[in-house]
Design a protein around this motif. Sequence first.
Motif, PDB file in Angstrom:
ATOM      1  N   TYR B 365       0.834  -1.198   0.000  1.00  0.00           N
ATOM      2  CA  TYR B 365       0.000   0.000   0.000  1.00  0.00           C
ATOM      3  C   TYR B 365       0.873   1.253   0.000  1.00  0.00           C
ATOM      4  CZ  TYR B 365      -3.291  -3.568   1.487  1.00  0.00           C
ATOM      5  OH  TYR B 365      -4.052  -4.704   1.562  1.00  0.00           O
ATOM      6  N   PRO B 366       1.623   1.485  -1.084  1.00  0.00           N
ATOM      7  CA  PRO B 366       2.518   2.644  -1.082  1.00  0.00           C
ATOM      8  C   PRO B 366       1.738   3.954  -1.107  1.00  0.00           C
ATOM      9  CG  PRO B 366       2.476   1.622  -3.250  1.00  0.00           C
ATOM     10  CD  PRO B 366       1.685   0.736  -2.344  1.00  0.00           C
ATOM     11  N   PRO B 367       2.211   4.932  -0.360  1.00  0.00           N
ATOM     12  CA  PRO B 367       1.547   6.232  -0.409  1.00  0.00           C
ATOM     13  C   PRO B 367       1.859   6.940  -1.720  1.00  0.00           C
ATOM     14  CG  PRO B 367       3.484   6.340   0.979  1.00  0.00           C
ATOM     15  CD  PRO B 367       3.353   4.917   0.554  1.00  0.00           C
ATOM     16  N   LYS B 368       1.030   7.861  -2.102  1.00  0.00           N
ATOM     17  CA  LYS B 368       1.270   8.652  -3.317  1.00  0.00           C
ATOM     18  C   LYS B 368       2.282   9.754  -2.995  1.00  0.00           C
ATOM     19  CE  LYS B 368      -2.153   6.787  -5.732  1.00  0.00           C
ATOM     20  NZ  LYS B 368      -1.793   5.675  -6.564  1.00  0.00           N
ATOM     21  N   PRO B 369       3.131  10.083  -3.971  1.00  0.00           N
ATOM     22  CA  PRO B 369       4.024  11.222  -3.755  1.00  0.00           C
ATOM     23  C   PRO B 369       3.200  12.492  -3.557  1.00  0.00           C
ATOM     24  CG  PRO B 369       4.632   9.996  -5.734  1.00  0.00           C
ATOM     25  CD  PRO B 369       3.313   9.464  -5.283  1.00  0.00           C
TER      26      PRO B 369
END
Lengths: 294, 384
Positions: B365-369
């Motif tokens: 679940y990578p965060p958005k830049p």
Amino acid sequence: MTRVVWFQDYNPLSFGGGAQLTDRAYITEGLKQAYDIIILTPELQNQIILTKDDFLVYSNTAMFDPAKLAAAPNKYAVFHHDWVQSRCKWRLYFPMSEKCMADCPHAPIWKPVLEKAVLNIFLSPLHYRLVKEYFGDSVGPYVLAPSVVNPDHFFDHKKPGRKGTCSLNGLITFKGRAQQLEYAKQHSDESITFGGDNDRPQEPLPPNCKFVGPVAAVNLPKFYIEFEWFNELPDTPQPMNRTAIEARLCGLKVRTNALLGAASWPWFTSGVDVIAQKMRDAPGEFWKGVESVL
Amino acid sequence: MGIFSVDPTYKLVLPDKTEIDAGPPVPIYPGVSEDYGENIVEEHYQHFQAELLWLIGDAWALSRIFDLAKQDRIRLVLQPPVDFMEPFPQYLLDRLSTAFKIVPWVQDGYDRLAKAGLKNLANPIPLGINCELWKPRDRTKFPDTMRDLGFGLDTFNIAIVAANQMGRKAWEQTFRAIRIVREQRPDIPLRLYIHTQSNIADGWDMTALLNHYGIADITNQPDPYSIITGQFSEYQIMLIHALADVIVNAGLEGFGHSTIQAQAVGTPVIGLNAAATPELVKSGILVPVYSDLLTPALLHKVEPHPMHIADALIKIRETPRKEFAKGVQFVKERFDWPIVLEKWRKLFREVDAEFERRCIKSVRYPPKPSERALELAKQVTIVE
């Protein structure tokens, strides 16, 4: 001579991650300079007895208890390889979100460790600038020490007929996958070869792109020298990224942006010979920095 | 050994032709060489890209899992039985404190763990039961099963469905109680069915124990191979409870599934008035604590007296079964699976929100830049 105890999650002499490769170069130089260096990995915590005179280097220590690190009575340096060396999953992936900057739940865990450090070591000017912005006055004295790339292994073969663009690990999300693919779409006449990892292999690539999979460290120079350009296009800040240095040393032109730590070094735009010399000098500079606080 | 999945089209067909959906496929990871699979749990955790390990288990019997949880290499939601009395040993509290959440089965477990100082407690969630399957049955319609269990329509049919463990489940006290009833009330035609492994390391030799108390002749046991290889279906276990006149589950229990199973099918239960059981018995008799012992794991256990169990057996024999019917509704309102599952869903939603807030979800679940990062990404540099 003061004994140096080097804390690391993984043994730098036997593990080949980026942080370990960098540590290996610095430890090797330290040993050459006759420092007494002990590597302390988590499983050895109860087997190595520290004395109050030991100088500690906390390098890549996510698996150590930050409270215990901060409580050590010794002088210590923190070698920053990531953004937050605590429990954050995004140690390598710093989205610079509002929450990260203002309300990170992990920052308070690591702050006490920074506050007591007699020296901080950062991989690049960009790395320092953002960690300073993130942790403020908790970051005290510092030196800059780049990821070290061996210029005797990575050098310009001046191979004729180089063409196209390559990238290494560019298809990993936190290394800028979206930017890479966007670039590829906008430059559909340019052939782009991706090596390394790809965290979404099931997704089709644009027709001008090719994914060749992992490249063994020993074969990296052979990989680079086939190409004219190297793309490193992160969309989150990278503390360093040694691959850009490797490509530069192999004589490739580099296309990157303001989020690449390596490119924030003033010498990054210099000639290959200058970069090679900086790589050779870096371990010595590192130990000069340590010596200044011992 | 590979990783197995349940066939997604698999239907459990009951003997009465009712079909129960087995649900979506679930990967089943193998254990290796150690009882609880602790030696491979971290590898499975990583392979499955797990966000947490959800475990029902005895904290005293596990060790590595708590080390991993302490080092944040796994996140643990643990449902431990609190089948021991105060004082709790410190090692046990230390282990429990490493879990992200401890979910007691009953309020008693919650209260006593809270009193002992644990701060990571969630609201209790009981074990569940399928009330479509577990409901009263007319014993006259199951003559073959009655015969297999050794039960008659006119006999007083006692059943015990429990693990064969010394110091737990009150096997010895219950057998003595049955002998007492047999001696004092020869007019009661006793029958006993025990659903357990008859001879197991660290357990009783059941046949020897039955002979010791002179009740082997009125007792039936299942085929040991069938029971050890898990050949009894839930339907058959339900029938054992439904066809008995009484279920005895008089040991010290952290929950005691058999206690609610019996009541779900309208059978009264005899339980111990300690730990979880008082919360779970609506139809039956609680017998008092009589003695205690300390196990090598430093756990205080308590046990009933055989005389009290004997009195309870006689009382149940002399009470019409319909007077114990309230247990059916009691179980349905509290322990039916949809009710229990909703409690788990609520807990996991809360845990997920907590993971989100603390930024500790996995790399899936990578965060958005941020906008700022994307602006910097546009500042392209060419180095030639």
